[in-house]
Design a protein around this motif. Structure first.
Motif, PDB file in Angstrom:
ATOM      1  N   LEU A 171      91.566 115.152 -23.985  1.00  0.00           N
ATOM      2  CA  LEU A 171      90.876 114.796 -25.337  1.00  0.00           C
ATOM      3  C   LEU A 171      89.421 113.996 -25.339  1.00  0.00           C
ATOM      4  O   LEU A 171      88.734 114.216 -26.275  1.00  0.00           O
ATOM      5  CB  LEU A 171      92.016 114.127 -26.181  1.00  0.00           C
ATOM      6  CG  LEU A 171      93.170 114.959 -26.762  1.00  0.00           C
ATOM      7  CD1 LEU A 171      94.124 114.146 -27.466  1.00  0.00           C
ATOM      8  CD2 LEU A 171      92.967 116.122 -27.815  1.00  0.00           C
TER       9      LEU A 171
ATOM     10  N   LYS B 270      87.081 114.451 -28.646  1.00  0.00           N
ATOM     11  CA  LYS B 270      87.690 114.690 -29.944  1.00  0.00           C
ATOM     12  C   LYS B 270      88.561 113.229 -30.378  1.00  0.00           C
ATOM     13  O   LYS B 270      89.392 113.358 -31.339  1.00  0.00           O
ATOM     14  CB  LYS B 270      88.802 115.605 -29.618  1.00  0.00           C
ATOM     15  CG  LYS B 270      88.226 117.032 -29.281  1.00  0.00           C
ATOM     16  CD  LYS B 270      89.351 118.395 -29.153  1.00  0.00           C
ATOM     17  CE  LYS B 270      88.357 119.629 -28.963  1.00  0.00           C
ATOM     18  NZ  LYS B 270      89.588 120.703 -28.822  1.00  0.00           N
TER      19      LYS B 270
ATOM     20  N   SER C  13      96.527 116.682 -19.767  1.00  0.00           N
ATOM     21  CA  SER C  13      96.442 116.998 -21.058  1.00  0.00           C
ATOM     22  C   SER C  13      98.013 116.581 -21.529  1.00  0.00           C
ATOM     23  O   SER C  13      98.874 117.068 -20.988  1.00  0.00           O
ATOM     24  CB  SER C  13      96.241 118.354 -21.331  1.00  0.00           C
ATOM     25  OG  SER C  13      96.483 118.712 -22.812  1.00  0.00           O
TER      26      SER C  13
ATOM     27  N   THR D 206      98.154 115.426 -28.098  1.00  0.00           N
ATOM     28  CA  THR D 206      97.321 116.492 -28.902  1.00  0.00           C
ATOM     29  C   THR D 206      98.091 116.507 -30.441  1.00  0.00           C
ATOM     30  O   THR D 206      97.267 116.989 -31.425  1.00  0.00           O
ATOM     31  CB  THR D 206      97.637 117.821 -28.238  1.00  0.00           C
ATOM     32  OG1 THR D 206      96.912 117.681 -27.035  1.00  0.00           O
ATOM     33  CG2 THR D 206      96.805 118.903 -29.001  1.00  0.00           C
ATOM     34  N   THR D 207      99.255 116.343 -30.232  1.00  0.00           N
ATOM     35  CA  THR D 207      99.828 116.651 -31.506  1.00  0.00           C
ATOM     36  C   THR D 207      99.609 115.421 -32.625  1.00  0.00           C
ATOM     37  O   THR D 207      99.492 115.721 -33.781  1.00  0.00           O
ATOM     38  CB  THR D 207     101.676 116.852 -31.557  1.00  0.00           C
ATOM     39  OG1 THR D 207     101.900 117.822 -30.515  1.00  0.00           O
ATOM     40  CG2 THR D 207     102.256 116.610 -32.836  1.00  0.00           C
TER      41      THR D 207
ATOM     42  N   ARG E 145      96.062 115.941 -33.793  1.00  0.00           N
ATOM     43  CA  ARG E 145      96.053 116.894 -34.756  1.00  0.00           C
ATOM     44  C   ARG E 145      96.406 116.651 -36.209  1.00  0.00           C
ATOM     45  O   ARG E 145      95.784 116.819 -37.282  1.00  0.00           O
ATOM     46  CB  ARG E 145      96.738 117.931 -34.212  1.00  0.00           C
ATOM     47  CG  ARG E 145      96.624 119.309 -35.290  1.00  0.00           C
ATOM     48  CD  ARG E 145      97.557 120.393 -34.706  1.00  0.00           C
ATOM     49  NE  ARG E 145      98.766 120.086 -34.519  1.00  0.00           N
ATOM     50  CZ  ARG E 145      99.820 120.018 -35.524  1.00  0.00           C
ATOM     51  NH1 ARG E 145      99.433 120.460 -36.811  1.00  0.00           N
ATOM     52  NH2 ARG E 145     101.122 119.858 -35.116  1.00  0.00           N
TER      53      ARG E 145
END
Length: 208
Positions: free
Chosen positions: A77, A82, A101, A106-107, A110
């Motif tokens: 990320l 990001k 990763s 990521t969750t 997001r």
């Protein structure tokens, strides 16, 4: 903010067996000689906000905070630029063949972006040290009750530094530590790991 960073780091031990301090210890798999200092810089950038929420997880993982220096934040990320407020690194963070990763990271990011809260949220952990198996840096293990308790002083400092922020525990260990520390928090939400992504998203949306 520099005073807060220094105060937070002073609460955490260095060189403890089975516990990796991302901001003081160096890992054999760090790609950069000053990796721990760069993790401090990233933490400083992350905390530089007017926080509306503080999400508190359980502990750093080897695919995330161990190398990024920020809870629920992976090398991938960061490299992709990001993560709000944090400048994308120019070089790799680890010597792994490709960037780490972390599914939970990521969750979390997001969902925060979908809710429009990415610029007003701080990510933290109940115990800020990465618990790993002896001699196996690329491993995760559940922190003991004693290890989780090591994170209480830093949580109190964050509460004082961001008095208006709503603290949301992610998982029962974080909820228990906050309660034991006398810190008022929202109801806990499910951790996104081990198939909990949908329940995490549902729980966070409900709290918000």
């Amino acid at each position: 903010m520099p005073d807060l960073i220094a105060s937070l780091l002073k609460t955490l031990p260095q060189g403890s067996p089975g516990l990796f301090n991302p901001w003081k210890d160096r890992c054999v798999h760090d790609a950069l000689h000053d990796a721990n200092k760069q993790r401090i810089d990233r933490l400083r950038q992350h905390l530089d906000c007017k926080a509306r929420m503080i999400l508190v997880g359980e502990a750093p993982g080897y695919q995330g905070c161990r190398y990024s220096g920020v809870a629920f934040t992976s090398e991938r990320l960061l490299m992709e630029g990001k993560v709000p407020r944090i400048q994308a690194p120019e070089e790799r963070l680890t010597d792994r063949h490709r960037a780490f990763s972390e599914p939970s990271a990521t969750t979390v990011w997001r969902v925060l972006m979908e809710l429009g809260l990415q610029d007003e949220t701080i990510l933290w952990n109940a115990v800020q040290l990465h618990p790993h198996l002896p001699g196996v840096p690329w491993s995760n293990r559940p922190p003991t009750a004693h290890e989780v308790a090591l994170g209480a002083p830093a949580l109190r400092l964050l509460r004082k530094a961001f008095p208006q922020a709503t603290i949301i525990p992610i998982g029962k260990k974080a909820e228990r530590l906050l309660a034991d520390s006398g810190i008022t928090a929202a109801p806990y939400v499910r951790h996104p790991a081990n198939g909990g992504a949908a329940k995490f998203e549902e729980g966070l949306r409900a709290v918000v």
